[in-house]
Design an enzyme around this catalytic site. Structure first.
Site, PDB file in Angstrom:
ATOM      1  N   GLU A 184       0.766  -1.227   0.040  1.00 42.59           N
ATOM      2  CA  GLU A 184       0.110  -0.025  -0.185  1.00 42.59           C
ATOM      3  C   GLU A 184       0.994   1.234  -0.070  1.00 42.59           C
ATOM      4  O   GLU A 184       0.541   2.187   0.711  1.00 42.59           O
ATOM      5  CB  GLU A 184      -1.016   0.014   1.374  1.00 42.59           C
ATOM      6  CG  GLU A 184      -1.978  -1.182   1.041  1.00 42.59           C
ATOM      7  CD  GLU A 184      -2.731  -1.279   2.287  1.00 42.59           C
ATOM      8  OE1 GLU A 184      -3.861  -1.660   2.158  1.00 42.59           O
ATOM      9  OE2 GLU A 184      -2.341  -0.921   3.378  1.00 42.59           O
ATOM     10  N   GLU A 289      -6.667  -7.760  -0.408  1.00 46.95           N
ATOM     11  CA  GLU A 289      -7.057  -7.938   0.740  1.00 46.95           C
ATOM     12  C   GLU A 289      -8.654  -7.406   0.782  1.00 46.95           C
ATOM     13  O   GLU A 289      -9.155  -6.558   0.915  1.00 46.95           O
ATOM     14  CB  GLU A 289      -6.327  -6.733   1.365  1.00 46.95           C
ATOM     15  CG  GLU A 289      -4.982  -6.858   1.742  1.00 46.95           C
ATOM     16  CD  GLU A 289      -4.326  -5.734   2.803  1.00 46.95           C
ATOM     17  OE1 GLU A 289      -5.027  -4.738   3.382  1.00 46.95           O
ATOM     18  OE2 GLU A 289      -3.097  -5.708   2.782  1.00 46.95           O
TER      19      GLU A 289
END
Length: 664
Positions: A184, A289
């Site tokens: 991320e 995710e």
């Protein structure tokens, strides 16, 4: 390299298989024309779940992995926290509970493929996102960037870790099919492409040219712009039913994903995968995710997402032929063997520390038990692929050991010799944890009043300079607590020369966003009526090490401790003859503190703040042939008759209001 041009057809192995290629020997690749993965030449789609080996006792690894396998998952996503394995520069720990190679070998034995996430930053609601606190010994270092000092530390770590990984890659006969680079990164302020290029070069040099390397980011345009790089396959992450914004103006999402609108009614899913298509026009759709729940913060309600909502979102994605990893599949306590727990914190309009329990409302419970959500997910998976033959392993037995009486051993201020054998550090002004090379736990700051204070005077700290909680004692009497985003001043009286002690607690370094350089301790000086205090003694406390070595149970009984509030140690014991069982411990009447059983640090309790009311005690921590020693560090005030209550179930969702919690 990434594919180019308009998006190709979707690869839905159960309904419209991609064209089959000639068989290949041990390969896992991206088919850009077929919009799918290929494993040994055949079209392949994974359904995966995350499990954090550092949050599960080694004795339970096999049980948790087997339950994930029997759920129908074909793969497991594994984070590797750097700070878990390199606690000091050049000092590595891969033994016992930290034996990641043994864990990976067990996944292979049970037939699970692995998607590896070695960082160097992982987030995972783990202390500092897995980065070691010793990086902050150089306070000007820019983390997660091409800062030369940071890159040197990263390279040193990766040259130790990745050679352990390479023999376990799928191409070399192992079960690791892909490896994530960073995590991320688009959510971090630096947006340093040179850093990503450096990581890409290091991973390629150490793992070879054939392994699939990928990135994961949120679905906002700026996240994908800064978090992706040619040569790294771009994936996204999102949860069920979230309101996803339209990403960018390059092309309407509906134009990019016309097939998705035909197959799925979930607009959030189409827009989220549309975001992936803006940076990865061809290749498989991947949600790295998929949030089956969410984390808890101290002082807020327990997070929960319904089983039906999670199952519906999963089915929508699988109907698109997407690859999905569920985050998390197994919830677990944020603790590790014989070490301080590792929960981190978020910064969202203020500092928000994560609870000890990483419950997450996940499909496998904190104790590893199958939940309704797990069976709902299993039912969805069965619509797309065959499930393993055999029953789901049952829940582990639980036992309510009942109430255990404790007695006070000593006030913390009376046992500094045992907790800080090296003695204090002298400094004119306060120093941070990092400046004195204390990674976690507690540091005691001591000075003396410079003058008589006959009338109440204000002892204060600058805003956000107490990181994270400071327990104030004057003449060894508890005065109250200072807090990072809460109370920053107390009224005190005393005489010149009276001892002022402030016990500073690290509640977890920020693990997400721009603030991962999260220094701990007193970041600026305390003042008395505006005059800075000077001449400090700093005691870096080694509480965990002392308890591991048997203290205070092996120490002479302390008979001189005074009654009253403030930081103090309590001790007791209970027996579990013949066998041991998982259990949960509740803290009736206690305020806030830390619990150890048999030297194992089970984490923080904070029933006054909530929502978590119990700590999970795995059976592997307990003894069946001798007493189980309990050590409690209570920080604010224990009940008049101190005891713990051992239950056969957890209590997660009892939260006081913010005002009531702050008042206490």
């Amino acid at each position: 390299q990434r594919g180019t041009g308009p998006p190709g057809r979707l690869c839905v192995p159960t309904a419209a298989p991609c064209p089959q290629a000639a068989p290949a020997a041990r390969s896992f690749q991206v088919d850009y024309e077929g919009d799918c993965f290929r494993k040994d030449g055949a079209a392949f789609r994974y359904v995966s779940g995350s499990l954090h080996y550092g949050r599960v006792p080694r004795a339970a690894w096999r049980d948790r992995l087997l339950k994930m396998h029997m759920s129908g998952l074909s793969a497991l996503q594994v984070y590797i926290p750097w700070n878990y394995h390199e606690p000091l520069p050049g000092v590595y720990d891969f033994a016992g509970e930290r034996d990641v190679e043994a864990f990976l070998d067990l996944t292979a034995e049970l037939g699970l493929l692995v998607i590896l996430r070695p960082g160097p930053y992982i987030c995972a609601e783990w202390e500092m996102g897995g980065l070691p606190a010793w990086l902050l010994w150089k306070p000007d270092m820019v983390l997660r960037s091409s800062d030369p000092d940071y890159l040197a530390a990263v390279d040193s770590w990766l040259h130790v870790l990745l050679p352990k990984i390479k023999p376990r890659l799928y191409q070399h006969g192992g079960n690791i099919i892909s490896v994530q680079v960073e995590n991320e990164y688009g959510s971090y302020y630096a947006c340093d492409y040179n850093y990503l290029r450096h990581l890409l070069g290091t991973f390629r040099a150490l793992l070879g040219p054939d392994v699939l390397l990928f990135t994961t980011d949120g679905t906002r345009a700026e996240e994908l712009r800064c978090g992706t790089l040619p040569g790294l396959y771009a994936t996204v992450d999102f949860g069920p039913g979230a309101p996803w914004k339209r990403i960018g103006d390059e092309a309407p999402v509906s134009d990019l994903l016309q097939p998705l609108f035909i197959i799925s009614a979930g607009s959030n899913i189409t827009e989220a995968f549309g975001a992936q298509r803006l940076v990865q026009p061809k290749g498989p759709l991947v949600n790295s995710e998929y949030y089956t729940g969410w984390l808890d913060y101290w002082g807020e309600a327990h997070a929960s997402i319904s089983s039906a909502r999670v199952a519906r979102g999963l089915e929508d994605m699988l109907r698109l032929g997407a690859n999905v990893n569920m985050q998390l599949c197994h919830r677990a306590p944020s603790c590790s063997s014989l070490r301080f727990p590792w929960p981190g914190a978020d910064f969202k309009e203020g500092y928000k520390p994560v609870t000890t329990s990483y419950d997450y409302d996940a499909p496998l419970s904190e104790a590893g038990d199958p939940t309704e959500k797990l069976f709902a997910i299993r039912t969805v998976i069965s619509k797309f692929q065959a499930l393993p033959v055999g029953p789901m392993p049952p829940a582990t037995p639980k036992h309510a050991y009942g109430r255990v009486a404790l007695r006070k051993y000593a006030n913390l201020l009376d046992v500094l010799d045992a907790l800080c054998p090296s003695g204090p550090i002298q400094s004119q002004f306060p120093l941070t944890f990092e400046a004195i090379k204390q990674a976690q736990g507690f540091v005691l700051y001591r000075t003396r009043l410079p003058r008589d204070v006959p009338a109440p005077a204000t002892l204060s700290a600058p805003p956000r300079s107490v990181c994270d909680r400071g327990y104030v004692m004057l003449r060894k009497e508890y005065q109250g607590t200072l807090e990072r985003d809460g109370q920053t001043a107390l009224q005190v009286t005393g005489r010149e020369g009276d001892t002022l002690d402030v016990l500073l607690e690290n509640m977890g370094r920020i693990n997400f966003g721009a603030n991962v350089s999260d220094f701990k301790g007193l970041l600026r000086n305390l003042s008395l009526e505006g005059s800075p205090l000077r001449s400090w003694l700093l005691y870096p406390l080694a509480i965990d090490a002392a308890v591991q070595q048997g203290w205070p149970h092996a120490a002479p009984r302390n008979a001189s401790s005074r009654a009253g509030a403030g930081p103090a140690f309590y001790m007791g014991a209970f027996e579990s003859p013949g066998s041991t069982w998982d259990t949960f411990v509740k803290f009736p009447g206690w305020s806030k503190g830390q619990l150890w059983i048999n030297g194992f640090n089970l984490g923080r309790y904070w029933p006054r703040r909530g929502p978590q009311q119990t700590l999970f005690v795995p059976s592997s921590v307990l003894h069946s042939d001798r007493p189980n020693n309990i050590t409690v560090l209570e920080l604010e005030g224990a009940p008049p008759t101190p005891s713990l209550l051992f239950l056969d179930r957890p209590l997660f969702n009892e939260t006081l209001s913010r005002s009531a919690a702050a008042a206490k």
